[in-house]
Design an enzyme around this catalytic site. Structure first.
Site, PDB file in Angstrom:
ATOM      1  N   LYS A  10      -7.036   4.531   2.396  1.00 31.36           N
ATOM      2  CA  LYS A  10      -7.294   3.589   3.492  1.00 31.36           C
ATOM      3  C   LYS A  10      -7.663   4.381   4.754  1.00 31.36           C
ATOM      4  CE  LYS A  10      -6.762  -0.166   6.131  1.00 31.36           C
ATOM      5  NZ  LYS A  10      -5.996   0.235   7.264  1.00 31.36           N
ATOM      6  N   SER A  38      -2.537  -3.262   5.795  1.00 30.38           N
ATOM      7  CA  SER A  38      -2.308  -2.392   6.943  1.00 30.38           C
ATOM      8  C   SER A  38      -1.149  -2.967   7.751  1.00 30.38           C
ATOM      9  CB  SER A  38      -3.562  -2.361   7.821  1.00 30.38           C
ATOM     10  OG  SER A  38      -3.239  -1.912   9.118  1.00 30.38           O
ATOM     11  N   GLY A  58       0.834  -1.206   0.000  1.00 31.18           N
ATOM     12  CA  GLY A  58       0.000   0.000   0.000  1.00 31.18           C
ATOM     13  C   GLY A  58       0.870   1.258   0.000  1.00 31.18           C
ATOM     14  N   HIS A  59       1.859   1.288   0.906  1.00 28.65           N
ATOM     15  CA  HIS A  59       2.769   2.445   0.931  1.00 28.65           C
ATOM     16  C   HIS A  59       3.503   2.565  -0.407  1.00 28.65           C
ATOM     17  CE1 HIS A  59       2.734   1.300   5.343  1.00 28.65           C
ATOM     18  NE2 HIS A  59       2.419   2.578   5.413  1.00 28.65           N
TER      19      HIS A  59
END
Ligand code: PAF
Length: 285
Positions: free
Chosen positions: A150, A186, A32-33
């Site tokens: 998110k 996450s 995600g990052h």
């Protein structure tokens, strides 16, 4: 990739950058990052990431001490992602004295949802994000910062802070990255046991079902929403979760929809604890 720890070193390193692109993180980087870095890379001439676990945004009973710190692996991932500068301040670099000035966001937005269950969280976020912005963008005419959807409400709060302080920073939103089964990525997923990891998907499934039920008519019928939201929460609770909220809101202000609101301007948001892990997710509808 250059790694710097102090604000002075960072400013010196970025002195020739025309348009810095900044991705703030608390580390323990996942896909995600990295998707936020990939999104930011073409938008400027210096890609800057930060890693800082910000004590100010954790409540006393929360997981500040436990929060995963994986600096070596993060550095390798950032290099691979084409990051030019990593700003990794120590606590004393960012908070050399007690932070008695704080940035308190408007409770009309920041007091809802996450703000209701994590009081003070957005004050901690805004205070550190403003400090990071000052460190990265000082003296620059224009910059870009990338935040993930998110943390949907965080993105909205940061956008409104940037607007109200007339910062010359474009806030760019990155889509949620999901595992193959659909679980939103996450750093906190690593707290889950094997069985919890399987169960964790139910939060996004519940939001999907809530969104579907809310839109069953062409437009949302606002008076029906509280019952649908309560039912979605009860279903998760029956599976052993402790839901904080599952709610359909308007994308513009996160307030409950009004008559006539429908697909295209809504978002279903949820936060719930599974065992000792608090997960959040959302779905634009
Ligand atoms: O989303 C996060 O990781 C944090 O809230 C942020 C924006 C890096 C501020 O500490």
């Amino acid at each position: 990739m250059q790694i710097v720890h102090s604000i002075a070193e960072l400013r010196h390193t970025l002195r020739h950058a025309d348009r810095a692109v900044f991705v703030p993180t608390m580390g323990n980087l996942h896909a995600g990052h990295l998707s936020l870095l990939a999104k930011g890379k073409p938008l400027g001439d210096a890609l800057v990431a930060s890693i800082f676990v910000n004590r100010l945004q954790f409540l006393p009973h929360e997981d500040f001490d436990q929060y995963p710190r994986t600096f070596e692996a993060d550095c390798a991932a950032l290099k691979q992602a084409g990051c030019d500068v990593l700003f990794a301040p120590r606590e004393a670099d960012l908070y050399p004295e007690p932070q008695t000035f704080k940035l308190t966001p408007d409770p009309a937005l920041a007091g809802l949802l996450e703000g209701q269950f994590r009081p003070g969280f957005f004050t901690g976020v805004c205070t550190v994000v403003m400090k990071l912005f000052m460190a990265v963008f000082a003296g620059k005419t224009r910059g870009v910062a990338v935040f993930g959807k998110k943390d949907y409400q965080q993105l909205m709060v940061v956008r409104s802070m940037t607007r109200q302080f007339a910062l010359l920073i474009d806030i760019v939103a990155g889509e949620i990255a999901r595992a193959d089964d659909g679980l939103a990525l996450s750093s906190r997923n690593r707290y889950l046991s094997e069985a919890e990891r399987v169960e964790a998907l139910q939060l996004s499934l519940a939001l999907r079902a809530l969104a579907r039920d809310a839109l069953a008519a062409a437009h949302v019928l606002p008076e029906r929403l509280p019952a649908l939201e309560a039912a979605a929460q009860s279903q998760l609770a029956a599976r052993g979760w402790q839901p904080d909220y599952l709610s359909v809101r308007r994308r513009t202000d996160l307030l409950p929809p009004q008559a006539g609101d429908g697909a295209g301007n809504l978002v279903a948001l949820g936060a719930a604890r599974l065992g000792s892990t608090r997960l959040i997710d959302n779905l634009e509808i």
